[in-house]
Design a protein around this motif. Sequence first.
Motif, PDB file in Angstrom:
ATOM      1  N   VAL A  69      15.583   0.843 -19.016  1.00  0.00           N
ATOM      2  CA  VAL A  69      15.201   2.249 -19.024  1.00  0.00           C
ATOM      3  C   VAL A  69      14.716   2.316 -17.448  1.00  0.00           C
ATOM      4  O   VAL A  69      15.381   2.941 -16.538  1.00  0.00           O
ATOM      5  N   GLY A  70      13.394   1.672 -17.263  1.00  0.00           N
ATOM      6  CA  GLY A  70      12.892   1.580 -15.898  1.00  0.00           C
ATOM      7  C   GLY A  70      13.749   1.014 -14.632  1.00  0.00           C
ATOM      8  O   GLY A  70      13.769   1.885 -13.696  1.00  0.00           O
ATOM      9  N   PHE A  71      14.157  -0.077 -14.858  1.00  0.00           N
ATOM     10  CA  PHE A  71      14.766  -0.742 -13.915  1.00  0.00           C
ATOM     11  C   PHE A  71      16.066   0.048 -13.443  1.00  0.00           C
ATOM     12  O   PHE A  71      16.312   0.235 -12.496  1.00  0.00           O
ATOM     13  N   ASN A  72      16.910   0.269 -14.380  1.00  0.00           N
ATOM     14  CA  ASN A  72      18.174   1.013 -14.206  1.00  0.00           C
ATOM     15  C   ASN A  72      18.054   2.520 -13.724  1.00  0.00           C
ATOM     16  O   ASN A  72      18.694   2.955 -12.732  1.00  0.00           O
ATOM     17  N   ALA A  73      17.004   3.138 -13.976  1.00  0.00           N
ATOM     18  CA  ALA A  73      16.566   4.412 -13.460  1.00  0.00           C
ATOM     19  C   ALA A  73      16.332   4.339 -12.053  1.00  0.00           C
ATOM     20  O   ALA A  73      16.675   5.217 -11.214  1.00  0.00           O
ATOM     21  N   MET A  74      15.575   3.443 -11.573  1.00  0.00           N
ATOM     22  CA  MET A  74      15.077   3.059 -10.463  1.00  0.00           C
ATOM     23  C   MET A  74      16.038   2.805  -9.388  1.00  0.00           C
ATOM     24  O   MET A  74      16.486   3.342  -8.284  1.00  0.00           O
ATOM     25  N   MET A  75      16.773   1.606  -9.906  1.00  0.00           N
ATOM     26  CA  MET A  75      17.679   0.953  -9.055  1.00  0.00           C
ATOM     27  C   MET A  75      18.928   1.598  -8.953  1.00  0.00           C
ATOM     28  O   MET A  75      19.726   1.589  -7.845  1.00  0.00           O
ATOM     29  N   SER A  76      19.491   2.060  -9.938  1.00  0.00           N
ATOM     30  CA  SER A  76      20.729   3.095  -9.786  1.00  0.00           C
ATOM     31  C   SER A  76      20.667   4.199  -8.829  1.00  0.00           C
ATOM     32  O   SER A  76      21.538   4.337  -8.268  1.00  0.00           O
ATOM     33  N   THR A  77      19.545   4.859  -8.878  1.00  0.00           N
ATOM     34  CA  THR A  77      19.400   6.044  -8.442  1.00  0.00           C
ATOM     35  C   THR A  77      19.195   5.689  -6.974  1.00  0.00           C
ATOM     36  O   THR A  77      19.653   6.324  -5.987  1.00  0.00           O
ATOM     37  N   MET A  78      18.465   4.586  -6.588  1.00  0.00           N
ATOM     38  CA  MET A  78      18.265   4.231  -5.258  1.00  0.00           C
ATOM     39  C   MET A  78      19.393   3.776  -4.707  1.00  0.00           C
ATOM     40  O   MET A  78      20.050   4.107  -3.577  1.00  0.00           O
ATOM     41  N   GLN A  79      20.493   3.202  -5.449  1.00  0.00           N
ATOM     42  CA  GLN A  79      21.643   2.344  -4.820  1.00  0.00           C
ATOM     43  C   GLN A  79      22.456   3.502  -4.647  1.00  0.00           C
ATOM     44  O   GLN A  79      23.171   3.928  -3.652  1.00  0.00           O
ATOM     45  N   GLN A  80      22.772   4.655  -5.689  1.00  0.00           N
ATOM     46  CA  GLN A  80      23.755   5.859  -5.447  1.00  0.00           C
ATOM     47  C   GLN A  80      23.229   6.598  -4.138  1.00  0.00           C
ATOM     48  O   GLN A  80      24.186   6.956  -3.122  1.00  0.00           O
ATOM     49  N   LEU A  81      21.793   6.760  -3.663  1.00  0.00           N
ATOM     50  CA  LEU A  81      21.473   7.400  -2.570  1.00  0.00           C
ATOM     51  C   LEU A  81      21.932   6.654  -1.366  1.00  0.00           C
ATOM     52  O   LEU A  81      22.220   7.589  -0.447  1.00  0.00           O
ATOM     53  N   THR A  82      21.542   5.483  -1.449  1.00  0.00           N
ATOM     54  CA  THR A  82      21.983   4.805  -0.145  1.00  0.00           C
ATOM     55  C   THR A  82      23.340   4.796   0.261  1.00  0.00           C
ATOM     56  O   THR A  82      23.796   4.764   1.488  1.00  0.00           O
ATOM     57  N   VAL A  83      24.207   4.538  -0.818  1.00  0.00           N
ATOM     58  CA  VAL A  83      25.541   4.249  -0.659  1.00  0.00           C
ATOM     59  C   VAL A  83      26.120   5.605  -0.116  1.00  0.00           C
ATOM     60  O   VAL A  83      26.879   5.636   0.988  1.00  0.00           O
ATOM     61  N   GLU A  84      25.744   6.476  -0.761  1.00  0.00           N
ATOM     62  CA  GLU A  84      26.383   7.833  -0.444  1.00  0.00           C
ATOM     63  C   GLU A  84      25.668   8.692   0.968  1.00  0.00           C
ATOM     64  O   GLU A  84      26.174   9.460   1.224  1.00  0.00           O
ATOM     65  N   ARG A  85      24.577   8.008   1.270  1.00  0.00           N
ATOM     66  CA  ARG A  85      24.099   8.419   2.300  1.00  0.00           C
ATOM     67  C   ARG A  85      24.917   7.762   3.646  1.00  0.00           C
ATOM     68  O   ARG A  85      24.916   8.308   4.661  1.00  0.00           O
ATOM     69  N   GLU A  86      25.169   6.628   3.465  1.00  0.00           N
ATOM     70  CA  GLU A  86      25.872   5.870   4.386  1.00  0.00           C
ATOM     71  C   GLU A  86      27.248   6.366   4.569  1.00  0.00           C
ATOM     72  O   GLU A  86      27.952   6.475   5.731  1.00  0.00           O
ATOM     73  N   ASP A  87      27.971   6.662   3.555  1.00  0.00           N
ATOM     74  CA  ASP A  87      29.345   6.979   3.306  1.00  0.00           C
ATOM     75  C   ASP A  87      29.681   8.532   3.832  1.00  0.00           C
ATOM     76  O   ASP A  87      30.914   9.004   3.784  1.00  0.00           O
ATOM     77  N   GLY A  88      28.468   9.214   3.912  1.00  0.00           N
ATOM     78  CA  GLY A  88      28.684  10.715   4.249  1.00  0.00           C
ATOM     79  C   GLY A  88      28.815  11.750   3.095  1.00  0.00           C
ATOM     80  O   GLY A  88      28.790  12.974   3.156  1.00  0.00           O
ATOM     81  N   THR A  89      28.905  11.173   1.847  1.00  0.00           N
ATOM     82  CA  THR A  89      28.810  11.998   0.656  1.00  0.00           C
ATOM     83  C   THR A  89      27.768  12.845   0.707  1.00  0.00           C
ATOM     84  O   THR A  89      27.855  14.245   0.408  1.00  0.00           O
TER      85      THR A  89
END
Length: 281
Positions: A69-89
């Motif tokens: 629960v903790g690992f997925n919530a932290m890392m998935s949110t972090m990954q989503q934001l960084t990827v979509e910040r870079e690609d312009g989403t």
Amino acid sequence: MNATALRAGFQRGLIELRQSFTTVQDLWGYFFPTVVFLVVMTLMKGSVIPGTTFSRGSMTLPSLIGASVGFNAMMSTMQQLTVEREDGTLLRAKALPNGMSGYLIGKIVMVSGMTLVGIALLIVPGLFMFDGLEIDAMTWVTLAWVLVLGLVATLPIGAVFGSLFENPRTMGVIMLPVMALVGTSGIFYPIGELPSWIQGIAQVFPLYWLGLGMRSAFLPDSMVAVEIGQSWRTWETLGVLGAWAVAGLVLAPIVLRRMARRESGSTVAARREKALQRMPG
């Protein structure tokens, strides 16, 4: 936040969650870790917790549910934001009325859904594969409140780190400390076996309390003997996770607003240029 942004974000999150079930990479992310965890816990079946006759594999199952629960919530949110910040989403979302609010609601819905799927994939086969677990009505009540509070405590942490890192290639900076925290939070063996100073550090963070909360839900009362203080420490679990939730809900919106204000077409273009330069020619 108005009802329109809330509704749009919820719908966006559900759409992205459904899309994850049709993407090979996302399906791999659902099933591969689960298979690895189940294999590891199966290999641990023959080992018992010191001072008991209880299987180490059975004790690890609820601990891993909490850690997931903790690992997925932290890392998935972090990954989503960084990827979509870079690609312009994220920049495109910023340009829409109430776009950032809808975007964040969508991410919360998507990551929460992915986390629920992940723990379901652990719980369903785990209940048949491992003996000694005690399942009753209170099991599901405890599972529910620990799960909800755990998500609220850890999702904002991922959002904060996702706002601080500009691209997904920097995630390794935070991945190693998180993995070290998982290893010292009593997930694979009782935390009482670790030095007291490590116990103290682990108890500051949500992962230990998520694991403890899930163990209190699934393990027999006799197993409380191997926990710190020989207690499930329900009120302490509620207090620590609640404190992280409050701190995250206060800090995350501030950090996200500052990050969003810095986003522009030129910054996105600069990130893309750097990414292209790193690609092999």
